[in-house]
Design a protein around this motif. Structure first.
Motif, mmCIF file in Angstrom:
data_model
loop_
_atom_site.group_PDB
_atom_site.id
_atom_site.type_symbol
_atom_site.label_atom_id
_atom_site.label_comp_id
_atom_site.label_asym_id
_atom_site.label_seq_id
_atom_site.Cartn_x
_atom_site.Cartn_y
_atom_site.Cartn_z
ATOM 1 N N UNK B 154 -11.998 -1.483 -10.532
ATOM 2 C CA UNK B 154 -11.302 -0.869 -9.394
ATOM 3 C C UNK B 154 -10.520 0.342 -9.895
ATOM 4 N N UNK B 155 -10.430 1.355 -9.048
ATOM 5 C CA UNK B 155 -9.741 2.596 -9.440
ATOM 6 C C UNK B 155 -8.233 2.447 -9.419
ATOM 7 N N UNK B 156 -7.563 3.553 -9.196
ATOM 8 C CA UNK B 156 -6.104 3.529 -9.191
ATOM 9 C C UNK B 156 -5.568 2.921 -7.888
ATOM 10 N N UNK B 157 -4.361 2.410 -7.966
ATOM 11 C CA UNK B 157 -3.630 2.032 -6.760
ATOM 12 C C UNK B 157 -4.206 0.848 -6.008
ATOM 13 N N UNK B 158 -4.903 -0.048 -6.709
ATOM 14 C CA UNK B 158 -5.410 -1.253 -6.035
ATOM 15 C C UNK B 158 -4.228 -2.055 -5.489
ATOM 16 N N UNK B 174 -7.404 -0.141 -12.431
ATOM 17 C CA UNK B 174 -6.791 1.131 -12.839
ATOM 18 C C UNK B 174 -5.279 1.154 -12.697
ATOM 19 N N UNK B 175 -4.690 2.300 -12.983
ATOM 20 C CA UNK B 175 -3.231 2.415 -13.003
ATOM 21 C C UNK B 175 -2.641 2.297 -11.599
ATOM 22 N N UNK B 176 -1.365 2.048 -11.564
ATOM 23 C CA UNK B 176 -0.605 1.956 -10.305
ATOM 24 C C UNK B 176 -1.052 0.804 -9.406
#
Lengths: 543, 254
Positions: B154-158, B174-176
């Motif tokens: 999964x990318x950022x901000x999940x 990902x991050x955040x």
């Protein structure tokens, strides 16, 4: 279809400025202007059985600039709910643009929808001069309609300093310079002195003689100074005034006092409905439409637009930030406070006028009373203060309310009766607007009040802005869906479909002023402003 | 009436194809001809669903989409029930503001799967989204209730700004992830870039994760490793910059 020539043949023409009330005749167009006659072989648009009017002129609307754009940012859910696909234009090389609708449509959609409604001219009614560049950029992206903007004055430091010093001539030169620098069309005054006092940490003004910083500066002095300036500069449109105490119960007293303060001076009072409330602040509400409109009726130098409230979603958006703060605090709805660092203020609160809400029903009734009791339609013209009282898309419904008493009485029964009972409207106002009167309040009147001599009529030499309606007994339907709209000689709406989207013109004035003011202004800019004097003008200033 | 409505991509879109009208609950009411006439937008222009898809079947709350739908946006947006099966990749806004039903994507999705509309206070309020592939950024953002499962990365901000609900990522997160979360659970079976505003609480074998993963294996047929089902998880509470009642459960070994 060529731009050069067109004969609109056989329609019933409503051109009140030239005394035509439904006479069947041809309207001839050549090179974007109305002409007396065309050769027989000129292209023809069959308008038999239809109603032909000049293109609509909106005297007061909020369609471009910093405040409007902040409103769009505040309303993402409207964008999701009302996507506006790009129209299919006839010219394959044209680039139609998709956008979003709602109460504050995106710039391209604003142009398309105004044209689709048969309007070809609109005035953006409140632009902070420092943000005028933004407004011009947005108007550049608002196709079809010719547009001008009103520059906000009356809460700006330099002007108030000149008033305090008794420098009326310099105040006038400054007003002329600002108007030119902003590329504006008229001077707009919003809650004179009140916004400035609120911004400075104090309370909003409550009357015409409250001191703004110093006793020498009062709302009354601001109004007098700017009204005199506009008239001395011979601006085509006089000062466009949003009075103090907007939206407050009992504010009709302030409105009448303002009118008396400017007695004998030309002045336009905008969204009069929001300023015609009786009763007492914090205690009671009632209609004072009768008192206000009687004064307007008796004073030919005064003009107004109504600012009708229509039931449904709206976005209240005004340079009168203290009022928006109150509305936010009382309604609990989200708001933004912007442009506060400019020469003015701005607050925005999304809102909805509900039939079952007592005050909204009263506001609705007051607007209709103003319309129905106004004796001279040339001086009391149609607006909803888009998007404050409702979208410009609600004009057709408003027209039906004015033209169809049976429908109006039916609607009146459906609204909250608590405050409406006892109003002139509830007592029964029989008047029904004629098509000719509608043509006055939606095009001929606003054009005349704005001093747009080439608009709002179909005489020889006028701009070829023409709207052709099917003569439907359902007036709301008739005015919502014109069959054809011609802008500057170009057929933009054909058989009810938007087919062309030419670029509109910018309407602006360049009043003369004594250049001496610029030396003093430059000193003031060096000492107080956030931009250099040379960078302030949004448009090229003439030599 | 048929068991399933199949929409097979016939004409590949040249730009963004907005398909928010395609929800099983709506298709369950419509005949084939009406389905083909549903409004869609292609590159900002109005079009009809039938311009791009061959429609088979009608009046069914099970909908299958076939073809490369990486440019298709808003599949199953705000759907309230039924089943949506995407046989391949899907674009952004899959199941945005979804309220009920199930979505399964047999491929990757773009950003904002199970997320919120711009400016909306809450995103998904119910239902399940299973992505058998990778998800873009902001999967499950502002979720209020429901389940988003990503079997890949999964990318950022999940789960950004989650109000409640559950997001599960088998791969890398990902991050955040979970930034501004009020409540809700983010289960990370792989590595996760955790915001500093999540605080370690304990390491344990959470029974609800075991139940959830067994459900995904048995009922949804996902390939769930035994070590995740029986393993230990580090529990972190957050986002402490917000209400702080959310949790991030990171797999910590068998």
């Amino acid at each position: 279809m060529s731009k050069a020539r067109l004969r609109i043949a056989g329609g019933a023409v409503y051109d009140p400025a030239n005394g035509t009330e439904g006479a069947v005749r041809d309207v001839c167009i050549e090179d974007g202007r109305i002409v007396a006659e065309l050769p027989r072989e000129a292209p023809k648009l069959d308008a038999r059985g239809m109603v032909v009017m000049p293109g609509g002129v909106d005297i007061h609307s909020h369609i471009a600039g910093s405040s409007v754009n902040h409103g769009r940012r505040l309303l993402p859910e409207e964008h999701a709910a009302d996507p506006a696909p790009a129209p299919r234009l006839a010219d394959p090389d044209a680039t139609p643009r998709s956008g979003t609708g709602g109460t504050i449509p995106s710039s391209f959609t604003t142009g398309y929808r105004y044209a689709g409604l048969g309007y070809t001219t609109a005035m953006e009614a409140a632009v902070a001069p420092l943000a005028a560049r933004h407004a011009h950029c947005e108007l550049d992206d608002t196709p079809i309609i010719d547009a001008g903007l009103f520059a906000l004055l009356g809460n700006d430091d330099y002007l108030l300093r000149q008033i305090a010093a008794g420098e009326a001539a310099r105040a006038r030169d400054y007003a002329a310079w600002v108007l030119s620098a902003a590329g504006g069309y008229a001077i707009k005054i919003v809650n004179p002195g009140g916004v400035e006092r609120w911004k400075a940490g104090g309370r909003n003004v409550t009357g015409l003689d409250d001191a703004v910083g110093t006793d020498a500066v009062t709302p009354r002095r601001i109004l007098e100074t700017l009204a005199d300036a506009a008239n001395a500069l011979e601006l085509p449109h006089p000062v466009h005034i949003h009075c103090n105490n907007l939206g407050q119960a009992g504010n009709a007293a302030t409105t009448l006092e303002t009118m008396r303060a400017l007695a004998g001076r030309r002045a336009h009072f905008t969204h009069l409905q929001f300023h015609s409330y009786g009763g007492e602040r914090g205690k009671s509400w009632k209609s004072a439409a009768k008192e206000v409109i009687e004064h307007v009726n008796a004073h030919p130098e005064v003009s107004a637009d109504v600012g009708q409230v229509m039931f449904g979603p709206a976005t209240t958006l005004t340079a009168d930030a203290p009022v928006e703060y109150l509305l936010h605090a009382s309604s609990g709805k989200r708001w933004v406070n912007v442009d506060i660092e400019l020469e003015t203020g701005c607050g925005i609160v999304p809102y909805s006028y509900k039939e079952q809400a007592a005050v909204a029903a009263l506001q609705w009734a007051i607007g209709l009373e103003l319309f129905l009791l106004a004796q001279d339609p040339w001086r009391v013209v149609l607006s909803t203060d888009h998007p404050n009282g409702g979208s410009f898309l609600s004009y057709p419904e408003l027209i039906r309310l004015l033209m169809d008493r049976g429908y109006r009485d039916e609607r009146l029964k459906q609204v909250n009766q608590k405050l409406v009972a006892g109003s002139a409207l509830a007592d029964g106002l029989a008047r029904e607007y004629t098509l000719s009167e509608i043509a006055i309040v939606t095009r001929a009147g606003p054009a005349r009040l704005l001093g747009l001599s080439d608009k709002g009529h179909l005489g020889v030499g006028a701009d070829a802005d023409v709207t052709i309606y099917a003569n439907d007994p359902d007036r709301a339907k008739m005015f919502a869906t014109p069959r054809h709209v011609i802008k500057g000689g170009v057929v933009v709406v054909e058989e009810g479909q938007l087919r062309r989207a030419p670029t509109g013109r910018r309407l602006r004035v360049q009043p003369g002023y004594d250049r001496a003011v610029t030396r003093d202004l430059k000193r003031w800019f060096d000492g107080h402003a956030c931009v250099a004097f040379e960078n302030y003008p949004a448009v090229e200033l003439g030599a | 009436m048929s068991d399933v409505v199949t929409l097979a991509l016939r004409t590949a879109p040249a730009g963004a194809l907005e398909l928010a009208a395609v929800t099983p609950d709506r298709l369950a009411q419509l005949a084939q001809r009406e389905i083909a006439a549903l409004p869609v937008r292609h590159g900002g222009r109005a079009a009809a669903l039938g311009d791009f898809f061959v429609v088979q079947g009608e009046r069914a709350a099970r909908v299958r989409l076939e073809g490369d739908l990486r440019l298709a946006e808003g599949l199953g947006a705000a759907m309230t029930g039924g089943e949506l099966l995407v046989e391949g990749h899907a674009g952004r806004d899959v199941g945005v503001a979804m309220a009920g039903g199930t979505i399964e994507v047999r491929g990757d999705t773009g950003d904002n799967a199970g997320g919120a509309l711009p400016g909306a206070a809450r995103g998904m309020v119910g239902g399940e989204i299973v992505i058998r592939g990778n998800a873009g950024d902001d999967a499950g953002a502002r979720m209020r209730r429901g389940l988003v499962v990503v079997t890949g990365n999964a990318g950022q901000g999940t789960g950004r700004g989650m109000i409640a609900g559950t997001a599960v990522v088998f791969g890398e997160t990902g991050s955040d992830a979970g930034r501004w979360t009020k409540r809700g659970s983010i289960v990370a079976c792989g590595p996760v870039a955790r915001p500093a505003t999540f605080r370690y609480a304990c390491t344990y074998r959470p029974p609800h994760v075991r139940l959830l993963l067994l459900y995904l294996r048995e009922r949804r047929g996902l390939d769930v490793a035994d070590r995740w089902i029986t393993g230990r998880y580090d529990r972190y509470c957050g986002d402490l910059a917000e209400l702080g009642k959310g949790e991030m459960l990171q797999w910590a070994g068998e």
